[in-house]
Structures are given as structure tokens and as C-alpha cells.
Enzyme design. Structure first.
Site, PDB file in Angstrom:
ATOM      1  N   LYS A  40       5.361   9.408  -0.409  1.00 35.78           N
ATOM      2  CA  LYS A  40       6.122   8.306  -1.005  1.00 35.78           C
ATOM      3  C   LYS A  40       6.879   8.854  -2.207  1.00 35.78           C
ATOM      4  O   LYS A  40       6.278   9.330  -3.163  1.00 35.78           O
ATOM      5  CB  LYS A  40       5.199   7.171  -1.451  1.00 35.78           C
ATOM      6  CG  LYS A  40       5.966   6.056  -2.169  1.00 35.78           C
ATOM      7  CD  LYS A  40       5.050   5.076  -2.863  1.00 35.78           C
ATOM      8  CE  LYS A  40       5.851   4.180  -3.796  1.00 35.78           C
ATOM      9  NZ  LYS A  40       5.003   3.255  -4.581  1.00 35.78           N
TER      10      LYS A  40
ATOM     11  N   GLY B 259       4.061  -3.776 -11.107  1.00 41.57           N
ATOM     12  CA  GLY B 259       2.972  -4.360 -11.877  1.00 41.57           C
ATOM     13  C   GLY B 259       3.267  -5.706 -12.500  1.00 41.57           C
ATOM     14  O   GLY B 259       2.410  -6.261 -13.201  1.00 41.57           O
TER      15      GLY B 259
ATOM     16  N   ALA C 200       6.096  -3.119  -4.780  1.00 35.44           N
ATOM     17  CA  ALA C 200       6.112  -3.474  -6.200  1.00 35.44           C
ATOM     18  C   ALA C 200       6.483  -4.931  -6.418  1.00 35.44           C
ATOM     19  O   ALA C 200       7.411  -5.449  -5.806  1.00 35.44           O
ATOM     20  CB  ALA C 200       7.052  -2.587  -7.011  1.00 35.44           C
ATOM     21  N   GLY C 201       5.722  -5.578  -7.304  1.00 33.24           N
ATOM     22  CA  GLY C 201       6.042  -6.926  -7.741  1.00 33.24           C
ATOM     23  C   GLY C 201       5.212  -8.032  -7.140  1.00 33.24           C
ATOM     24  O   GLY C 201       5.251  -9.164  -7.600  1.00 33.24           O
TER      25      GLY C 201
ATOM     26  N   ASN D 208      -0.647  -2.323  -5.283  1.00 37.75           N
ATOM     27  CA  ASN D 208      -1.797  -1.763  -5.978  1.00 37.75           C
ATOM     28  C   ASN D 208      -2.295  -2.724  -7.057  1.00 37.75           C
ATOM     29  O   ASN D 208      -3.403  -3.252  -6.975  1.00 37.75           O
ATOM     30  CB  ASN D 208      -1.436  -0.414  -6.588  1.00 37.75           C
ATOM     31  CG  ASN D 208      -2.630   0.335  -7.166  1.00 37.75           C
ATOM     32  OD1 ASN D 208      -2.498   1.445  -7.642  1.00 37.75           O
ATOM     33  ND2 ASN D 208      -3.827  -0.228  -7.122  1.00 37.75           N
ATOM     34  N   THR D 209      -1.456  -2.981  -8.062  1.00 37.13           N
ATOM     35  CA  THR D 209      -1.884  -3.793  -9.199  1.00 37.13           C
ATOM     36  C   THR D 209      -2.348  -5.180  -8.788  1.00 37.13           C
ATOM     37  O   THR D 209      -3.311  -5.706  -9.371  1.00 37.13           O
ATOM     38  CB  THR D 209      -0.741  -3.909 -10.224  1.00 37.13           C
ATOM     39  OG1 THR D 209      -0.284  -2.597 -10.576  1.00 37.13           O
ATOM     40  CG2 THR D 209      -1.207  -4.627 -11.482  1.00 37.13           C
TER      41      THR D 209
END
Length: 270
Positions: free
Chosen positions: A112, A173, A199-200, A221-222
Site C-alpha cells: 500500500k 483518523g 481513511a475517514g 484502522n482507527t
């Protein structure tokens, strides 16, 4: 009855194909920010993810032999590792990080690519991303690339040879969800490779919305690791991605300005 069965069969046999490999799960999960390796393991298992991302600059996968390794709790035989270049702010850094990952993971080439522009927004630096992608592709890497939600840039990265494009839904995040669904949809409509929101995402409904737009998958992830109960959130995200995909396959009803009776009056007896 036959229509229902055929639709269910199609959903059950639906696979995500990346670089020629088929995966049952369309949820890709990061391995950072968890309390410890045990929580990491439990959350990944609850998510059902088959592809897991690893920040090479922040995670021990053998480069520090005196420390616990992620490989011990998440064996590469059971997961497809996706080394990423998180924390890189130049093409040179990103390329060097991918080369290290290839060495640590026995010539592993699926990566990635993420080249950031600044520490405040963590938006991608597209100029540096294009430069790094060109070098990595020329060296035989199979590049899944983090980018902004610009359809022109996404298509250019695909045309260069990236095996998947991963536009952000919102800043990394942030948990803001899909901020620009129209651009994401345009990217999907013009893509010949998998498109994954990266993301987001903040909650399960965000993941479902991404899939209902027609995304091939969601990477996060977050949203999981930062939840009050990461393992439970991982389970919720698994279900949301599956539900969103089934909703996309089923085909939603058209939006209308006015009501449409669930039970039409035509043919009534009185």
C-alpha cells in the site's frame, strides 16, 4: 423463489479480486493503535479480514528481534500482509520502505503506497505519490495506492499500473465518514481495478454507505482500534461491509420526491 435463491447465491459467492487473488472478505484492517498484540489479534479475528495492513516504519515484523513480532500473533500463512508506507512524506522514503518490506517478507510485492503532504491534514501528496508509484511499478511491486477523491488522479494511477486505487473518504483518523460521495461514485464508474475507500470511516454506517456506493471494499484502522471496544467494533464493521455489499448487489429503489403507496389501490374491492 428462484430469483431470491439466485440473488442469495450471488451474494455468497461474491469475491473481491486484487491482483488476481480472490478474497471472501471486503474489509481490510490495519494493525496499529491497539492496546497490545493480543487485542490486535482478537480484533482482526472478529473483523473477518483476510488482508491486513502493516506500517513498516512503526510495527515490528522481524526487524527488531528482541521485541514481540506481529508475525507471532497474525501468521502470514493465515493473512495477506499489506505493508504500507504510513508516515512517509516523500517518494524516496516510500520507495525505501517498500523495499525493506519486500526484504522482511520474503520478496512480498503487494504494498500500500501512501505519501503524505503534511502532518496536520495527512492528505496525500499526489506529485510524490505519482513519482513513487512509477518507481515501484517499474521494480515489480503490485501497488495499492492511497489517493485523494479526484477521479482524474485515480484514473491516472490506474493507467500507470496500480492494482487498486484507494481514495480517502475523509482525513485519516477523522471519523467524518464519506464527505464526497459523488466523486467516489465517479471514480468507481470509471475504474477498471478495485476501488476501496481508505481513511475517514468512523462507524459501521459509514462502511455500509461506502459499499452501497459500489466500492469494492473498505480499509480502516482507527475506527476499530480507537473504539471503546475494538473487538466489538470490528465485528460491527464486518457486518456493515457485508450488508452494504448485499444492498449494492440487490439494487436500491429510485429516490422520489413524493410518496408511493406500499399497497397500491389498483384492483381493490372497495
Amino acid at each position: 423463489m428462484s430469483t431470491v435463491m439466485s440473488t442469495a447465491t450471488a451474494a455468497n459467492s461474491d469475491e473481491l479480486r486484487i491482483d488476481g487473488t480472490a478474497y471472501q472478505s471486503r474489509l481490510l484492517v490495519g494493525t496499529g493503535k491497539y492496546r497490545d498484540l493480543e487485542q490486535t489479534r482478537l480484533a482482526i479475528e472478529a473483523s473477518g479480514a483476510q488482508i491486513i495492513t502493516v506500517a513498516i516504519r512503526r510495527t515490528n515484523i522481524g526487524q527488531n528481534q528482541d521485541e514481540p513480532s506481529l508475525l507471532d500473533v497474525l501468521p502470514p500463512q493465515h493473512y495477506t500482509y499489506l505493508p504500507n508506507t504510513a508516515g512517509c512524506y516523500s517518494a524516496e522514503e516510500a520507495v525505501r520502505t517498500c523495499r525493506l518490506a519486500r526484504e522482511l517478507l520474503d520478496d512480498h510485492t503487494l504494498v500500500k503506497l501512501e505519501v503524505l503532504g503534511d502532518e496536520k491534514t495527512l492528505f496525500p501528496d499526489i506529485v510524490q505519490t505519482l513519482e513513487a508509484a512509477a518507481v515501484l511499478i517499474a521494480e515489480g511491486f503490485r501497488v495499492m495506492v492511497y489517493t485523494n477523491d479526484d477521479p482524474i488522479v485515480a484514473k491516472r494511477l490506474e493507467d500507470m499500473g496500480c492494482v487498486a486505487v484507494m481514495p480517502l473518504a475523509a482525513p485519516i483518523g477523522s471519523g467524518l465518514g464519506i464527505r464526497n460521495p459523488h466523486n467516489i461514485r465517479t471514480i468507481i464508474e470509471n475504474a477498471g481495478v478495485p476501488v476501496l475507500v481508505d481513511a475517514g470511516v468512523g462507524c459501521a454506517s459509514d462502511a455500509a454507505i461506502a459499499m452501497e456506493l459500489g466500492c469494492d471494499g473498505v480499509l480502516m484502522n482507527t475506527a476499530i482500534a480507537g473504539a471503546r471496544d475494538p473487538v466489538l467494533m470490528a465485528s460491527a464493521m464486518k457486518k456493515a461491509v457485508e450488508a452494504g455489499r448485499e444492498s449494492w448487489l440487490a439494487g436500491r429503489i429510485p429516490k422520489k420526491r413524493f410518496a408511493s403507496a406500499s399497497s397500491p389501490l389498483d384492483g381493490t374491492f372497495f
